[in-house]
Structures are given as C-alpha cells and as structure tokens.
Design a protein around this motif. Structure first.
Motif, PDB file in Angstrom:
ATOM      1  N   GLU A 223       0.822  -1.207   0.000  1.00 40.92           N
ATOM      2  CA  GLU A 223       0.000   0.000   0.000  1.00 40.92           C
ATOM      3  C   GLU A 223       0.854   1.254   0.000  1.00 40.92           C
ATOM      4  OE1 GLU A 223      -2.612  -0.295   3.301  1.00 40.92           O
ATOM      5  OE2 GLU A 223      -3.648  -2.052   2.496  1.00 40.92           O
ATOM      6  N   ARG A 224       2.063   1.152   0.550  1.00 43.66           N
ATOM      7  CA  ARG A 224       2.944   2.312   0.625  1.00 43.66           C
ATOM      8  C   ARG A 224       3.824   2.470  -0.601  1.00 43.66           C
ATOM      9  NH1 ARG A 224       5.941   1.665   6.179  1.00 43.66           N
ATOM     10  NH2 ARG A 224       7.562   1.898   4.635  1.00 43.66           N
ATOM     11  N   SER A 225       3.757   1.539  -1.534  1.00 41.21           N
ATOM     12  CA  SER A 225       4.621   1.595  -2.700  1.00 41.21           C
ATOM     13  C   SER A 225       4.213   2.753  -3.605  1.00 41.21           C
ATOM     14  CB  SER A 225       4.574   0.279  -3.475  1.00 41.21           C
ATOM     15  OG  SER A 225       3.288   0.075  -4.003  1.00 41.21           O
ATOM     16  N   PHE A 226       5.169   3.191  -4.404  1.00 48.49           N
ATOM     17  CA  PHE A 226       4.954   4.328  -5.293  1.00 48.49           C
ATOM     18  C   PHE A 226       4.266   3.864  -6.569  1.00 48.49           C
ATOM     19  CE2 PHE A 226       6.437   7.006  -8.792  1.00 48.49           C
ATOM     20  CZ  PHE A 226       5.957   8.224  -8.363  1.00 48.49           C
ATOM     21  N   ASN A 227       3.180   4.519  -6.904  1.00 48.78           N
ATOM     22  CA  ASN A 227       2.480   4.250  -8.161  1.00 48.78           C
ATOM     23  C   ASN A 227       2.381   5.555  -8.927  1.00 48.78           C
ATOM     24  OD1 ASN A 227       1.918   1.529  -7.590  1.00 48.78           O
ATOM     25  ND2 ASN A 227       0.213   2.144  -6.308  1.00 48.78           N
ATOM     26  N   GLY A 228       2.628   5.490 -10.187  1.00 47.43           N
ATOM     27  CA  GLY A 228       2.506   6.694 -11.006  1.00 47.43           C
ATOM     28  C   GLY A 228       3.827   7.073 -11.652  1.00 47.43           C
ATOM     29  N   ARG A 229       3.831   8.242 -12.244  1.00 46.76           N
ATOM     30  CA  ARG A 229       4.999   8.733 -12.961  1.00 46.76           C
ATOM     31  C   ARG A 229       5.924   9.450 -11.989  1.00 46.76           C
ATOM     32  NH1 ARG A 229       6.302  13.287 -16.648  1.00 46.76           N
ATOM     33  NH2 ARG A 229       4.703  14.448 -15.537  1.00 46.76           N
ATOM     34  N   TYR A 230       7.213   9.173 -12.059  1.00 49.75           N
ATOM     35  CA  TYR A 230       8.197   9.801 -11.180  1.00 49.75           C
ATOM     36  C   TYR A 230       8.644  11.127 -11.784  1.00 49.75           C
ATOM     37  CZ  TYR A 230      12.533  10.762  -8.767  1.00 49.75           C
ATOM     38  OH  TYR A 230      13.522  11.368  -8.062  1.00 49.75           O
ATOM     39  N   VAL A 231       8.541  12.182 -10.997  1.00 46.26           N
ATOM     40  CA  VAL A 231       9.023  13.494 -11.413  1.00 46.26           C
ATOM     41  C   VAL A 231      10.009  13.948 -10.343  1.00 46.26           C
ATOM     42  CG1 VAL A 231       8.400  15.872 -11.951  1.00 46.26           C
ATOM     43  CG2 VAL A 231       6.826  14.025 -12.505  1.00 46.26           C
ATOM     44  N   PRO A 232      11.292  14.066 -10.700  1.00 49.47           N
ATOM     45  CA  PRO A 232      12.278  14.439  -9.687  1.00 49.47           C
ATOM     46  C   PRO A 232      12.151  15.904  -9.295  1.00 49.47           C
ATOM     47  CG  PRO A 232      13.307  14.262 -11.837  1.00 49.47           C
ATOM     48  CD  PRO A 232      11.888  13.816 -12.001  1.00 49.47           C
TER      49      PRO A 232
ATOM     50  N   HIS B  53      13.307  19.710  -8.850  1.00 47.59           N
ATOM     51  CA  HIS B  53      14.022  20.528  -9.819  1.00 47.59           C
ATOM     52  C   HIS B  53      14.171  21.951  -9.278  1.00 47.59           C
ATOM     53  CE1 HIS B  53       9.730  20.999 -10.664  1.00 47.59           C
ATOM     54  NE2 HIS B  53      10.025  22.223 -11.067  1.00 47.59           N
ATOM     55  N   LEU B  54      15.057  22.691  -9.916  1.00 46.26           N
ATOM     56  CA  LEU B  54      15.265  24.084  -9.537  1.00 46.26           C
ATOM     57  C   LEU B  54      14.267  24.962 -10.267  1.00 46.26           C
ATOM     58  CD1 LEU B  54      19.153  24.432  -9.568  1.00 46.26           C
ATOM     59  CD2 LEU B  54      17.644  24.494  -7.597  1.00 46.26           C
ATOM     60  N   GLN B  55      13.655  25.871  -9.521  1.00 45.73           N
ATOM     61  CA  GLN B  55      12.766  26.860 -10.111  1.00 45.73           C
ATOM     62  C   GLN B  55      13.199  28.207  -9.553  1.00 45.73           C
ATOM     63  OE1 GLN B  55       8.610  26.483  -9.139  1.00 45.73           O
ATOM     64  NE2 GLN B  55       8.050  27.073 -11.230  1.00 45.73           N
ATOM     65  N   GLY B  56      13.922  28.952 -10.383  1.00 47.01           N
ATOM     66  CA  GLY B  56      14.509  30.193  -9.892  1.00 47.01           C
ATOM     67  C   GLY B  56      15.650  29.847  -8.944  1.00 47.01           C
ATOM     68  N   ASP B  57      15.571  30.301  -7.706  1.00 43.80           N
ATOM     69  CA  ASP B  57      16.601  30.045  -6.717  1.00 43.80           C
ATOM     70  C   ASP B  57      16.222  28.983  -5.688  1.00 43.80           C
ATOM     71  OD1 ASP B  57      18.261  31.913  -7.864  1.00 43.80           O
ATOM     72  OD2 ASP B  57      17.606  33.557  -6.561  1.00 43.80           O
ATOM     73  N   SER B  58      15.113  28.313  -5.879  1.00 44.75           N
ATOM     74  CA  SER B  58      14.667  27.349  -4.883  1.00 44.75           C
ATOM     75  C   SER B  58      14.461  25.962  -5.510  1.00 44.75           C
ATOM     76  CB  SER B  58      13.378  27.813  -4.216  1.00 44.75           C
ATOM     77  OG  SER B  58      12.360  27.935  -5.188  1.00 44.75           O
ATOM     78  N   VAL B  59      14.532  24.964  -4.661  1.00 44.53           N
ATOM     79  CA  VAL B  59      14.293  23.592  -5.095  1.00 44.53           C
ATOM     80  C   VAL B  59      12.811  23.279  -4.882  1.00 44.53           C
ATOM     81  CG1 VAL B  59      14.846  21.172  -4.674  1.00 44.53           C
ATOM     82  CG2 VAL B  59      16.635  22.903  -4.473  1.00 44.53           C
ATOM     83  N   VAL B  60      12.162  22.812  -5.952  1.00 44.86           N
ATOM     84  CA  VAL B  60      10.742  22.485  -5.899  1.00 44.86           C
ATOM     85  C   VAL B  60      10.630  20.970  -5.987  1.00 44.86           C
ATOM     86  CG1 VAL B  60       8.518  22.787  -7.046  1.00 44.86           C
ATOM     87  CG2 VAL B  60      10.178  24.657  -7.023  1.00 44.86           C
ATOM     88  N   SER B  61       9.899  20.374  -5.046  1.00 43.56           N
ATOM     89  CA  SER B  61       9.745  18.920  -5.084  1.00 43.56           C
ATOM     90  C   SER B  61       8.890  18.540  -6.276  1.00 43.56           C
ATOM     91  CB  SER B  61       9.129  18.392  -3.788  1.00 43.56           C
ATOM     92  OG  SER B  61       7.824  18.910  -3.656  1.00 43.56           O
ATOM     93  N   GLY B  62       9.233  17.422  -6.902  1.00 45.13           N
ATOM     94  CA  GLY B  62       8.503  16.989  -8.087  1.00 45.13           C
ATOM     95  C   GLY B  62       7.177  16.347  -7.738  1.00 45.13           C
ATOM     96  N   HIS B  63       6.162  16.664  -8.465  1.00 42.90           N
ATOM     97  CA  HIS B  63       4.851  16.046  -8.310  1.00 42.90           C
ATOM     98  C   HIS B  63       4.359  15.607  -9.675  1.00 42.90           C
ATOM     99  CE1 HIS B  63       4.324  17.225  -4.163  1.00 42.90           C
ATOM    100  NE2 HIS B  63       4.730  18.443  -4.464  1.00 42.90           N
ATOM    101  N   ALA B  64       3.676  14.500  -9.688  1.00 45.91           N
ATOM    102  CA  ALA B  64       3.114  14.019 -10.966  1.00 45.91           C
ATOM    103  C   ALA B  64       2.002  14.957 -11.407  1.00 45.91           C
ATOM    104  CB  ALA B  64       2.560  12.608 -10.790  1.00 45.91           C
TER     105      ALA B  64
END
Length: 74
Positions: free
Chosen positions: A51-60, A62-73
């Motif tokens: 149930e805890r396994s990852f399902n879906g597309r992986y989006v790492p 990334h940098l957006q301007g000067d900050s790191v934005v966590s990837g979301h599908a």
C-alpha cells in the motif's frame, strides 16, 4: 533493504541450518511452526508494504529560480 527484510531471509535459513546440524530442542514440528509464523509475518509485511509503494509517474525535484521544488506528478 530494511533490517526486517534481511531477518526474513536469514532466520529461516539459520533455523534450517541449526536443525540440520542437530541443535537440541529443534523438532520438526517446532521448525514448521516457526516457518509458518515467519511466512505469516512476511505476507503481512508484503500486504502492508504494497500500500505504501509508489504508483505513477516519477518526477524528480528541480530548480525553479533560486529554490528547489519537489517533483509532483502532473
């Protein structure tokens, strides 16, 4: 790999080896009961971990301007 996963691999092999080497107190019935208990534990971990396994597309992330934005599908 988690310690529980390693234990699930090592404990049955250790019990079988101890039984084959003639360690006192390990009967066939006792070994069978322990192996069935470990199989139940392994099945429970498999069901709960699935149930805890990852399902879906992986989006790492990334940098957006000067900050790191966590990837979301998207």
């Amino acid at each position: 790999m988690r310690y529980a996963d390693v234990a699930l691999f090592m404990i049955p092999a250790g019990l079988l080896l101890a039984w084959l080497l003639g360690v006192r107190g390990l009967s066939r019935r006792g070994v069978l009961a322990i192996l069935l208990l470990l199989a139940g534990l392994g099945g429970t971990l498999l069901l709960l971990g699935n149930e805890r396994s990852f399902n879906g597309r992986y989006v790492p992330a990334h940098l957006q301007g000067d900050s790191v934005v966590s990837g979301h599908a998207t």
